[in-house]
Design an enzyme around this catalytic site. Structure first.
Site, PDB file in Angstrom:
ATOM      1  CG  LEU A  94      40.499  27.095 -20.079  1.00 16.01           C
ATOM      2  CD1 LEU A  94      39.087  27.358 -19.778  1.00 16.01           C
ATOM      3  CD2 LEU A  94      40.521  25.521 -20.585  1.00 16.01           C
ATOM      4  CD  GLU A 114      38.311  21.437 -13.299  1.00 11.83           C
ATOM      5  OE1 GLU A 114      37.696  21.845 -13.988  1.00 11.83           O
ATOM      6  OE2 GLU A 114      38.363  20.698 -12.406  1.00 11.83           O
ATOM      7  CD  GLN A 121      31.724  23.382 -17.425  1.00  9.11           C
ATOM      8  OE1 GLN A 121      32.607  23.363 -18.145  1.00  9.11           O
ATOM      9  NE2 GLN A 121      31.438  22.587 -16.424  1.00  9.11           N
ATOM     10  CG  PHE A 163      40.162  18.017 -13.813  1.00  6.36           C
ATOM     11  CD1 PHE A 163      41.607  18.104 -13.823  1.00  6.36           C
ATOM     12  CD2 PHE A 163      39.530  18.376 -14.895  1.00  6.36           C
ATOM     13  CE1 PHE A 163      42.194  18.967 -15.127  1.00  6.36           C
ATOM     14  CE2 PHE A 163      40.322  19.318 -15.857  1.00  6.36           C
ATOM     15  CZ  PHE A 163      41.431  19.527 -15.807  1.00  6.36           C
ATOM     16  NE  ARG A 196      35.831  22.517 -15.704  1.00 11.46           N
ATOM     17  CZ  ARG A 196      36.167  21.954 -16.791  1.00 11.46           C
ATOM     18  NH1 ARG A 196      35.491  22.257 -17.813  1.00 11.46           N
ATOM     19  NH2 ARG A 196      37.261  21.506 -17.010  1.00 11.46           N
ATOM     20  NE  ARG A 224      32.583  19.859 -20.462  1.00  8.80           N
ATOM     21  CZ  ARG A 224      33.835  19.982 -20.273  1.00  8.80           C
ATOM     22  NH1 ARG A 224      34.691  18.748 -19.959  1.00  8.80           N
ATOM     23  NH2 ARG A 224      34.227  21.123 -20.472  1.00  8.80           N
ATOM     24  CG  HIS A 234      35.169  25.889 -20.888  1.00  7.64           C
ATOM     25  ND1 HIS A 234      36.122  26.133 -21.576  1.00  7.64           N
ATOM     26  CD2 HIS A 234      35.216  24.461 -20.445  1.00  7.64           C
ATOM     27  CE1 HIS A 234      36.833  25.108 -21.631  1.00  7.64           C
ATOM     28  NE2 HIS A 234      36.352  24.380 -20.990  1.00  7.64           N
ATOM     29  CG  HIS A 289      36.936  26.772 -17.086  1.00  7.22           C
ATOM     30  ND1 HIS A 289      37.752  27.237 -16.060  1.00  7.22           N
ATOM     31  CD2 HIS A 289      37.170  25.472 -17.567  1.00  7.22           C
ATOM     32  CE1 HIS A 289      38.639  26.378 -15.988  1.00  7.22           C
ATOM     33  NE2 HIS A 289      38.268  25.099 -16.687  1.00  7.22           N
TER      34      HIS A 289
HETATM   35  C1  LIG Z   1      40.498  25.672 -24.361  1.00  6.31           C
HETATM   36  C2  LIG Z   1      39.691  24.367 -24.041  1.00  6.31           C
HETATM   37  C3  LIG Z   1      39.961  23.317 -23.247  1.00  6.31           C
HETATM   38  C4  LIG Z   1      39.300  22.226 -23.015  1.00  6.31           C
HETATM   39  N1  LIG Z   1      40.093  21.189 -22.195  1.00  6.31           N
HETATM   40  C5  LIG Z   1      39.279  20.136 -21.867  1.00  6.31           C
HETATM   41  C6  LIG Z   1      39.828  18.955 -21.380  1.00  6.31           C
HETATM   42  O1  LIG Z   1      40.910  19.235 -20.697  1.00  6.31           O
HETATM   43  N2  LIG Z   1      39.031  18.115 -21.126  1.00  6.31           N
HETATM   44  C7  LIG Z   1      37.572  17.788 -21.692  1.00  6.31           C
HETATM   45  O2  LIG Z   1      37.219  16.786 -21.301  1.00  6.31           O
HETATM   46  N3  LIG Z   1      37.204  18.827 -22.180  1.00  6.31           N
HETATM   47  C8  LIG Z   1      38.161  20.001 -22.280  1.00  6.31           C
HETATM   48  N4  LIG Z   1      37.384  21.138 -23.221  1.00  6.31           N
HETATM   49  C9  LIG Z   1      36.019  20.846 -24.065  1.00  6.31           C
HETATM   50  C10 LIG Z   1      36.281  19.963 -24.976  1.00  6.31           C
HETATM   51  O3  LIG Z   1      37.443  20.321 -25.681  1.00  6.31           O
HETATM   52  C11 LIG Z   1      35.279  20.064 -25.964  1.00  6.31           C
HETATM   53  O4  LIG Z   1      34.105  20.014 -25.440  1.00  6.31           O
HETATM   54  C12 LIG Z   1      35.374  18.870 -27.140  1.00  6.31           C
HETATM   55  O5  LIG Z   1      36.394  19.257 -27.723  1.00  6.31           O
HETATM   56  C13 LIG Z   1      34.353  19.320 -28.286  1.00  6.31           C
HETATM   57  O6  LIG Z   1      34.577  18.348 -29.037  1.00  6.31           O
HETATM   58  P1  LIG Z   1      33.486  18.021 -30.415  1.00  6.31           P
HETATM   59  O7  LIG Z   1      34.075  16.897 -31.153  1.00  6.31           O
HETATM   60  O8  LIG Z   1      32.051  17.847 -29.871  1.00  6.31           O
HETATM   61  O9  LIG Z   1      33.537  19.462 -31.049  1.00  6.31           O
HETATM   62  P2  LIG Z   1      34.912  20.269 -31.717  1.00  6.31           P
HETATM   63  O10 LIG Z   1      36.215  19.563 -31.265  1.00  6.31           O
HETATM   64  O11 LIG Z   1      34.895  22.012 -31.358  1.00  6.31           O
HETATM   65  O12 LIG Z   1      34.909  20.185 -33.324  1.00  6.31           O
HETATM   66  C14 LIG Z   1      33.569  20.781 -33.893  1.00  6.31           C
HETATM   67  C15 LIG Z   1      33.770  20.667 -35.461  1.00  6.31           C
HETATM   68  O13 LIG Z   1      32.632  21.131 -36.035  1.00  6.31           O
HETATM   69  C16 LIG Z   1      33.114  21.899 -37.069  1.00  6.31           C
HETATM   70  N5  LIG Z   1      31.787  22.604 -37.476  1.00  6.31           N
HETATM   71  C17 LIG Z   1      31.161  23.421 -36.687  1.00  6.31           C
HETATM   72  N6  LIG Z   1      29.986  23.944 -37.323  1.00  6.31           N
HETATM   73  C18 LIG Z   1      29.934  23.451 -38.573  1.00  6.31           C
HETATM   74  C19 LIG Z   1      29.298  23.687 -39.742  1.00  6.31           C
HETATM   75  N7  LIG Z   1      28.251  24.454 -39.809  1.00  6.31           N
HETATM   76  N8  LIG Z   1      29.728  23.116 -41.024  1.00  6.31           N
HETATM   77  C20 LIG Z   1      30.737  22.112 -40.830  1.00  6.31           C
HETATM   78  N9  LIG Z   1      31.730  21.806 -39.953  1.00  6.31           N
HETATM   79  C21 LIG Z   1      31.302  22.591 -38.689  1.00  6.31           C
HETATM   80  C22 LIG Z   1      34.109  22.504 -36.557  1.00  6.31           C
HETATM   81  O14 LIG Z   1      34.747  23.082 -37.790  1.00  6.31           O
HETATM   82  C23 LIG Z   1      34.825  21.436 -36.128  1.00  6.31           C
HETATM   83  O15 LIG Z   1      35.671  20.596 -36.954  1.00  6.31           O
HETATM   84  C24 LIG Z   1      38.114  22.133 -23.499  1.00  6.31           C
HETATM   85  C25 LIG Z   1      37.531  23.296 -24.311  1.00  6.31           C
HETATM   86  C26 LIG Z   1      38.356  24.319 -24.612  1.00  6.31           C
HETATM   87  C27 LIG Z   1      37.797  25.502 -25.481  1.00  6.31           C
END
Ligand SMILES: Cc1cc2nc3c(=O)[nH]c(=O)nc-3n(C[C@H](O)[C@H](O)[C@H](O)COP(=O)(O)OP(=O)(O)OC[C@H]3O[C@@H](n4cnc5c(N)ncnc54)[C@H](O)[C@@H]3O)c2cc1C
Length: 607
Positions: free
Chosen positions: A251, A254, A235, A122, A315, A415, A380, A237
């Site tokens: 998306l 990558e 970021q 990556f 990126r 990132r 992103h 993307h």
């Molecule tokens: C399409 C895509 C592809 C990606 N691919 C990669 C990859 O290959 N590798 C990598 O390292 N990263 C990748 N990323 C980035 C990565 O997926 C995210 O940064 C990461 O999953 C964030 O995880 P998190 O647990 O912080 O939040 P999330 O997984 O988004 O979870 C957030 C949670 O908070 C909850 N929530 C939000 N607000 C509230 C509220 N007010 N009350 C109650 N619940 C709430 C939501 O419902 C959810 O359950 C990608 C992102 C996207 C969008």
């Protein structure tokens, strides 16, 4: 008032059921805390499930020279040294154990022929480092964490949106939420709260993020008195879909470039060669032949001395390159550039990138095994967020913790791909442990203030009671237009000042919106609060961007195109004051000498 409101009590309340929240809840439960896990969506629907490319960890299964020191160096360089060194260190050291732990809990990563975990290349990673499951890594991660979590015995509250943190004096006492299905109000009493609510991408028009990313955690923390840092670093993307309009921004992983995808402009030129930063040019293939040999070796998971293709630059750099190609008239028909993987065998593309194959066939009627994709930058990820203490995830308010995309410090100014999934595991675990330890230190759950709850409920319900007012959808549209045009990939003083002026007006509009209908499953009502959160985060982003008079990582100022050494030693920090939001520079923690030594040229050769 409270007799009409459902009340729950926990030692630790985790908000968000993505990778960070699930890992935090698993850890806090393992420490014998009573845990409640709240998500505004359904279990399994967070952004983590959308992650495609993989999880970065220096397991050294494909490139044995890899090690935590190299991962640490790559992460710091990728973040233009604005990362909190301790977070980057813990992350690089602990990510391999967290990935092995996932395997132990049942995750099945793609394998090499001799049974090791297959790791892919990556951007910005010196070695092949991303453990992956085709292009559906996040799904495997969420599935595994959920399986583990359900045996842990914590309570799950789905479709509950948290709107306010409650405090007892200076420390956290719980939170107010509403149920999305029937609009009922719920109060959570808790000794500690861990925010794992993800990012802010819905502030822009073109975004890879879903409806869940509305800056809730950042705003809840800010309103409760916590510090936000690095918000100016968003970021973009480089590769989102640009066509058809309904899926613009979706998306394109990558992983496509990691598997050998080539970027070309409308003249057929492989333009990334000319955008490589001089200081890092020697890390990339010198010509097409070397890049092709690297891809052939990667296909076979073989070691090679050939250097990676220029498409695997960071990126921020690839996004700027695409933006420039399009702006200078060398773009594709729908305003992007071409990303071509069709020169590889079709069965390999379908096996390694099944979601991409499916996504383009179903949504754009394009067979990527035969035709190049059209791609362009999409909002992103946010590097900034809630300031946390690296070892425990503690925010700057007692009893408040944060992890994952809603927290800041780990990624600095930019990132590296794959470093988010590993961040969730490393710091989710640490924040869960930190919150459980803090909760153990309190003899009772702090008391909540009835008046504070009543005020929050009145504020929440006001849009439904108003006789007249604008639709929250119109206000959201105005916000997205403002951020897209004035606070995008390239920024200037004039644009940022205009954005702040517009944000002031949009905030006033948001405070007077009217929502039709009842509290039962009413997305307009939900948006009326979401949009206010997005405006707060947008203000912090624009104010930070205005103060950062330099270009660094994902923050590019046309009027200040170079890095400024002095600004490299500060984070921009946003806090709530009586006079509104104050953003000012605060000193970046200094890296200790033994870690600085890892950047000496002789040490760079050590894995
Ligand atoms: C399409 C895509 C592809 C990606 N691919 C990669 C990859 O290959 N590798 C990598 O390292 N990263 C990748 N990323 C980035 C990565 O997926 C995210 O940064 C990461 O999953 C964030 O995880 P998190 O647990 O912080 O939040 P999330 O997984 O988004 O979870 C957030 C949670 O908070 C909850 N929530 C939000 N607000 C509230 C509220 N007010 N009350 C109650 N619940 C709430 C939501 O419902 C959810 O359950 C990608 C992102 C996207 C969008």
């Amino acid at each position: 008032m409270t007799d009409r409101i459902e009340v729950h009590e926990h030692d630790v309340l985790v908000i968000g059921a993505g990778g960070a929240g699930l890992r935090a809840a698993i850890e806090a439960s393992a420490q014998k805390a009573s845990v409640g896990l709240v998500t505004k969506s359904l279990l399994g629907k967070a952004h983590t499930v959308m992650a495609e490319g993989g999880v970065a960890a220096a397991l050294a299964h494909v490139d044995p020279q890899d090690g935590w020191e190299t991962h640490f160096r790559d992460t710091m360089k990728g973040g233009s040294f604005l990362n909190h060194w301790r977070m980057a260190q813990l992350h690089a050291q602990e990510a391999p154990d967290r990935v092995r732990e996932l395997e132990h809990w049942g995750a099945l990563f793609d394998r090499t022929k001799d049974g090791r975990i297959l790791q892919r290349a990556f951007g910005g990673h010196t070695y092949k480092r991303l453990a992956h499951v085709g292009d559906r890594t996040g799904l495997e991660m969420i599935r595994t964490l959920q399986d583990r979590g359900v045996h842990q015995g914590f309570d799950v509250y789905m479709e509950h949106t948290l709107t306010r943190l409650l405090k007892d004096g200076d420390r956290i006492a719980g939170a107010v939420a509403y149920r999305r299905d029937d609009g009922g109000i719920v109060v959570f009493r808790a000794k500690a709260v861990v925010l794992c609510t993800g990012g802010v991408g819905k502030a822009w028009r073109i975004t890879s993020n879903s409806w869940e990313y509305t800056a809730d955690g950042q705003t809840l923390a800010y309103e409760a008195g916590a510090e936000l840092i690095d918000m100016e670093f968003v970021q973009f993307h480089p590769t989102g879909m640009v066509w058809p309009p309904g899926v613009m921004g979706l998306l394109v992983t990558e992983g496509v470039r990691g598997e050998g995808g080539i970027l070309r402009n409308n003249k057929g030129e492989r333009f990334m060669w000319k955008y490589l930063p001089e200081a890092r040019r020697q890390e990339y293939a010198a010509d097409e032949d070397e890049a092709r040999r690297w891809v052939e070796a990667a296909v076979e998971a073989k070691q090679t001395n050939d250097r990676r293709p220029p498409e695997l630059s960071t990126r921020d750099n690839v996004s700027r390159a695409i933006y420039t190609e399009v702006k200078e008239g060398r773009g594709s028909p729908h305003g992007g550039v071409f990303l071509d993987i069709s020169y590889l065998p079709a069965d390999r593309v379908k096996r390694k990138l099944p979601s991409m194959y499916h996504q383009f066939t179903e949504l754009a009627d394009v067979d990527i095994t035969k035709t190049p994709m059209e791609v362009g930058p999409t909002t992103h990820y946010i590097m900034g967020g809630i300031r946390v203490e690296p070892d425990t995830g503690a925010a700057t308010v007692a009893g408040l913790f944060a992890a994952g995309e809603s927290a800041a410090g780990m990624h600095g100014a930019n990132r590296l791909g794959g470093n988010s999934l590993s961040d969730l595991l490393v710091f989710g675990r640490r924040a869960g442990a930190g919150a459980a330890a803090y909760a153990k230190g309190l003899s009772a759950v702090p008391s909540v203030n009835e008046g504070e709850i009543e005020a929050e409920v009145a504020d929440l319900l006001a849009p439904l009671a108003r006789g007249q007012g604008e639709s929250p959808y119109d206000v959201h549209k105005a916000l997205q237009q403002c951020m897209q045009t004035l606070v995008g990939i390239y920024r200037t003083q004039a644009d940022l000042e205009k954005a702040l002026e517009e944000l002031g007006a949009i905030r006033r509009r948001a405070s007077a919106v009217r929502v039709e209908g009842s509290r039962v499953y009413n997305p307009g009502w939900h948006l009326s609060r979401d949009v206010r959160n997005l405006i707060t985060a947008s203000e912090a982003i624009a104010r930070g961007a205005l103060l950062r008079k330099e270009s660094r990582g994902a923050h590019s100022r046309l009027d200040f195109p170079d890095m400024d050494a002095q600004l490299g030693s500060v984070n921009m920090c946003a806090v709530k004051t009586d006079a509104g939001m104050r953003v000012s520079p605060t000193p970046l923690p200094q890296m200790p000498a033994e870690l600085k030594a890892l950047f000496e040229p002789a040490k760079e050769k050590v894995g």
